[in-house]
Scaffold this motif. Structure first.
Motif, mmCIF file in Angstrom:
data_model
loop_
_atom_site.group_PDB
_atom_site.id
_atom_site.type_symbol
_atom_site.label_atom_id
_atom_site.label_comp_id
_atom_site.label_asym_id
_atom_site.label_seq_id
_atom_site.Cartn_x
_atom_site.Cartn_y
_atom_site.Cartn_z
ATOM 1 N N GLN A 19 -16.581 -4.026 -20.810
ATOM 2 C CA GLN A 19 -17.973 -3.978 -21.232
ATOM 3 C C GLN A 19 -18.159 -2.967 -22.368
ATOM 4 O O GLN A 19 -17.395 -2.005 -22.483
ATOM 5 C CB GLN A 19 -18.857 -3.582 -20.064
ATOM 6 N N PRO A 20 -19.158 -3.181 -23.193
ATOM 7 C CA PRO A 20 -19.446 -2.200 -24.252
ATOM 8 C C PRO A 20 -19.654 -0.802 -23.660
ATOM 9 O O PRO A 20 -20.300 -0.656 -22.621
ATOM 10 C CB PRO A 20 -20.739 -2.727 -24.869
ATOM 11 N N GLY A 21 -19.070 0.180 -24.325
ATOM 12 C CA GLY A 21 -19.124 1.545 -23.822
ATOM 13 C C GLY A 21 -17.996 1.889 -22.873
ATOM 14 O O GLY A 21 -17.823 3.062 -22.507
ATOM 15 N N GLY A 22 -17.238 0.892 -22.481
ATOM 16 C CA GLY A 22 -16.150 1.117 -21.538
ATOM 17 C C GLY A 22 -14.873 1.586 -22.204
ATOM 18 O O GLY A 22 -14.830 1.822 -23.417
ATOM 19 N N SER A 23 -13.840 1.717 -21.388
ATOM 20 C CA SER A 23 -12.545 2.212 -21.854
ATOM 21 C C SER A 23 -11.435 1.260 -21.461
ATOM 22 O O SER A 23 -11.561 0.492 -20.491
ATOM 23 C CB SER A 23 -12.256 3.591 -21.256
ATOM 24 N N ARG A 24 -10.366 1.339 -22.224
ATOM 25 C CA ARG A 24 -9.187 0.523 -21.949
ATOM 26 C C ARG A 24 -7.991 1.261 -22.521
ATOM 27 O O ARG A 24 -8.099 1.933 -23.557
ATOM 28 C CB ARG A 24 -9.321 -0.844 -22.618
ATOM 29 N N ARG A 25 -6.824 1.131 -21.869
ATOM 30 C CA ARG A 25 -5.617 1.732 -22.393
ATOM 31 C C ARG A 25 -4.553 0.671 -22.601
ATOM 32 O O ARG A 25 -4.213 -0.075 -21.672
ATOM 33 C CB ARG A 25 -5.082 2.821 -21.459
ATOM 34 N N LEU A 26 -4.044 0.622 -23.799
ATOM 35 C CA LEU A 26 -2.945 -0.278 -24.133
ATOM 36 C C LEU A 26 -1.636 0.494 -24.106
ATOM 37 O O LEU A 26 -1.591 1.669 -24.467
ATOM 38 C CB LEU A 26 -3.146 -0.889 -25.517
ATOM 39 N N SER A 27 -0.584 -0.204 -23.690
ATOM 40 C CA SER A 27 0.737 0.400 -23.635
ATOM 41 C C SER A 27 1.749 -0.549 -24.261
ATOM 42 O O SER A 27 1.607 -1.773 -24.161
ATOM 43 C CB SER A 27 1.123 0.707 -22.193
ATOM 44 N N CYS A 28 2.753 0.029 -24.894
ATOM 45 C CA CYS A 28 3.790 -0.788 -25.535
ATOM 46 C C CYS A 28 5.116 -0.063 -25.398
ATOM 47 O O CYS A 28 5.219 1.123 -25.749
ATOM 48 C CB CYS A 28 3.446 -0.997 -27.005
ATOM 49 N N ALA A 29 6.119 -0.764 -24.920
ATOM 50 C CA ALA A 29 7.442 -0.179 -24.762
ATOM 51 C C ALA A 29 8.475 -0.968 -25.553
ATOM 52 O O ALA A 29 8.456 -2.210 -25.529
ATOM 53 C CB ALA A 29 7.836 -0.139 -23.295
ATOM 54 N N ALA A 30 9.334 -0.270 -26.236
ATOM 55 C CA ALA A 30 10.429 -0.909 -26.962
ATOM 56 C C ALA A 30 11.619 -1.046 -26.024
ATOM 57 O O ALA A 30 12.081 -0.050 -25.465
ATOM 58 C CB ALA A 30 10.805 -0.095 -28.190
ATOM 59 N N VAL A 31 12.095 -2.271 -25.851
ATOM 60 C CA VAL A 31 13.239 -2.513 -24.977
ATOM 61 C C VAL A 31 14.319 -3.232 -25.766
ATOM 62 O O VAL A 31 14.050 -3.986 -26.688
ATOM 63 C CB VAL A 31 12.844 -3.348 -23.745
ATOM 64 N N GLY A 32 15.555 -2.951 -25.395
ATOM 65 C CA GLY A 32 16.666 -3.574 -26.081
ATOM 66 C C GLY A 32 17.516 -2.551 -26.793
ATOM 67 O O GLY A 32 17.426 -1.349 -26.559
#
Length: 116
Positions: free
Chosen positions: A13-26
């Protein structure tokens, strides 16, 4: 073979929060700069935030003060904490990693939708 595996997208929702994560594998020994780009429908892909292996950060003006990028060099992981989200933040977010030898890697993209 190197892959960037992303997670954390979804509906918020607007005003909310979110966390993205990214991992390099290989088979990757070291990574220089890691970052997040986004692409909204009908628009060009744009840089959201980046971080060097020394911890130097850069942000798009539109997200300064709301988003925070961080990385874990040992895990070859980068995160994007997104706060005070706005509908205009809706986009597909792509993880990016630049390795020695001018190698560039992209994640598959994760959708973030900001809507009530």
């Amino acid at each position: 073979q190197v892959q960037l595996v992303e997670s954390g997208g979804g509906l918020v929702q607007p005003g909310g929060s979110r966390r993205l994560s990214c991992a390099a594998v290989g088979n990757i020994f070291s990574i220089d700069t890691m970052g997040w780009y986004r692409q909204a429908p009908g628009k060009q892909r744009e840089l959201v935030a980046s971080i060097t292996n020394g911890g130097g950060t850069s942000y798009a003006d539109s997200v300064k003060g709301r988003f925070t990028i961080s990385r874990d060099n040992a895990e070859k992981r980068v995160r994007l904490q997104m706060n005070s989200l706005k509908p205009e933040d809706t986009a597909v977010y792509y993880c990016n990693a630049q390795a020695p030898g001018l190698r560039v890697y992209w994640g598959q993209g994760t959708q973030v939708t900001v809507s009530s």
